[in-house]
Design a protein around this motif. Structure first.
Motif, PDB file in Angstrom:
ATOM      1  N   CYS A  37       9.285  44.959   0.114  1.00  0.00           N
ATOM      2  CA  CYS A  37      10.150  43.893  -0.417  1.00  0.00           C
ATOM      3  C   CYS A  37      10.098  42.659   0.497  1.00  0.00           C
ATOM      4  O   CYS A  37      10.453  42.741   1.672  1.00  0.00           O
ATOM      5  CB  CYS A  37      11.582  44.401  -0.528  1.00  0.00           C
ATOM      6  SG  CYS A  37      12.722  43.119  -1.043  1.00  0.00           S
ATOM      7  N   HIS A  40      14.131  41.697   1.724  1.00  0.00           N
ATOM      8  CA  HIS A  40      14.809  42.367   2.840  1.00  0.00           C
ATOM      9  C   HIS A  40      13.832  42.788   3.941  1.00  0.00           C
ATOM     10  O   HIS A  40      14.251  43.150   5.038  1.00  0.00           O
ATOM     11  CB  HIS A  40      15.671  43.545   2.344  1.00  0.00           C
ATOM     12  CG  HIS A  40      14.903  44.794   2.044  1.00  0.00           C
ATOM     13  ND1 HIS A  40      14.565  45.152   0.758  1.00  0.00           N
ATOM     14  CD2 HIS A  40      14.405  45.761   2.854  1.00  0.00           C
ATOM     15  CE1 HIS A  40      13.891  46.308   0.798  1.00  0.00           C
ATOM     16  NE2 HIS A  40      13.771  46.693   2.058  1.00  0.00           N
ATOM     17  N   CYS A  59      13.856  45.081  -6.584  1.00  0.00           N
ATOM     18  CA  CYS A  59      13.766  45.824  -5.320  1.00  0.00           C
ATOM     19  C   CYS A  59      14.614  47.077  -5.447  1.00  0.00           C
ATOM     20  O   CYS A  59      15.822  47.003  -5.658  1.00  0.00           O
ATOM     21  CB  CYS A  59      14.249  44.997  -4.127  1.00  0.00           C
ATOM     22  SG  CYS A  59      14.473  46.008  -2.635  1.00  0.00           S
ATOM     23  N   CYS A  63      17.820  45.961  -1.541  1.00  0.00           N
ATOM     24  CA  CYS A  63      18.455  44.885  -2.313  1.00  0.00           C
ATOM     25  C   CYS A  63      19.149  45.425  -3.572  1.00  0.00           C
ATOM     26  O   CYS A  63      20.203  44.936  -3.955  1.00  0.00           O
ATOM     27  CB  CYS A  63      17.439  43.821  -2.719  1.00  0.00           C
ATOM     28  SG  CYS A  63      16.518  43.110  -1.358  1.00  0.00           S
TER      29      CYS A  63
END
Ligand code: ZN
Length: 310
Positions: A37, A40, A59, A63
């Motif tokens: 991701c 994050h 995600c 997330c």
């Protein structure tokens, strides 16, 4: 604010990720793309998924969020909705550009073979002196008219280097205005990795402890270089992820893009991205003026607040 959000939402997520150098960490499986991701920043290679057919992302790990391209850029850049629209609107009308100028992944880094030969360039410097570029500068930058047969025939050419100063080839400004309108002002070698270039950076890299001026076009960078002002050119109005990384190390960026709508829009979008990393300011040029249209005095006056030596 006159931006068509429906149009922006159709900008391909995967191409925007590619432009930012983020697609290289993703893998395609059937009709979806998977990767760590980018929001994050984890390392689970299946955390983040993009579904191109729907142009949506999600995600699955930290997330637990997803959405359209607007939502993705908002989260990636930590920007407001309006700032995100501004940024994305700089891509509209440039959808084909997006793909061809993407930051390439490590694996396809070698698709462009650097052209290292030195071209014999016409010494007639009339066109460059019209732009206020002295012949010593033209020699230093290896710029001039190329009138022999071939790809760059009838172009005002300038040599391109990677950020370490290794020659990569030449860019050419079409001199036939009819062709320039039809095909675009500039010619680059096929598959040229524009996003990995920061024009003139190798000449100023020992001076990046101070401000650096960022312009669109090589002529502007040459004019400023001539005035002993460190300047780089983006070779266009888009800031690649690689260019962003380099410019983030400079303590003060001065964005001096062309005085037209595209230049102003791009300056706002680029400024927004740079600002989370470094001090960045925009200087607006008069309508219809590019940096190389201004005289030395005007250039110096505009830039003076950012440089103590001027
Ligand atoms: Zn995430």
């Amino acid at each position: 604010m006159g931006i068509n959000t429906e149009h922006l939402k159709r900008l391909p997520i995967i191409d925007i990720l590619e432009n930012r150098g983020l697609k290289s960490q993703m893998k395609q499986y059937k009709h979806q793309w998977f990767g760590p991701c980018p929001i994050h920043g984890g390392d689970n290679p299946r955390a983040f998924v993009v579904t191109p057919s729907k142009n949506l992302w999600y995600c699955f790990t930290q997330c637990h969020a997803g959405g359209d391209i607007i939502e993705l850029i908002r989260k990636l850049d930590n920007s407001t909705y309006d700032q995100t629209l501004q940024y994305l609107s700089t891509f509209t009308g440039h959808e084909t550009w997006l793909k061809s100028n993407a930051v390439h992944s490590v694996s396809d880094r070698n698709t462009y073979k650097p052209f290292t030969q030195t071209l014999s360039i016409d010494q007639n410097q009339w066109l460059l002196s019209q732009k206020g570029i002295a012949s010593e500068m033209a020699n230093l930058f290896q710029a001039g008219v190329y009138s022999r047969k071939g790809y760059l025939n009838n172009c005002l050419v300038v040599r391109l280097h990677d950020i370490s100063g290794n020659p990569l080839g030449y860019a050419g400004r079409r001199l036939n205005e009819h062709e320039a309108v039809k095909f675009g002002k500039w010619k680059f070698p096929p598959q040229f990795p524009k996003g990995r270039i920061l024009f003139n950076f190798h000449r100023i890299k020992h001076r990046v402890d101070q401000a650096v001026v960022v312009v669109e076009c090589p002529w502007g960078a040459m004019r400023l270089h001539q005035l002993n002002i460190p300047a780089v050119s983006l070779l266009g109005t888009h800031l690649s992820e690689m260019q962003l990384r380099i410019l983030s190390m400079v303590p003060q960026i001065v964005l001096m893009l062309d005085g037209d709508l595209a230049g102003r829009k791009a300056a706002l979008a680029i400024n927004m991205r740079l600002r989370s990393h470094t001090q960045s300011d925009i200087v607006m040029l008069p309508e219809g003026q590019d940096p190389d249209d201004l005289c030395d005095l005007d250039l110096r006056n505009i830039i003076r607040p950012f440089f103590s030596h001027l």
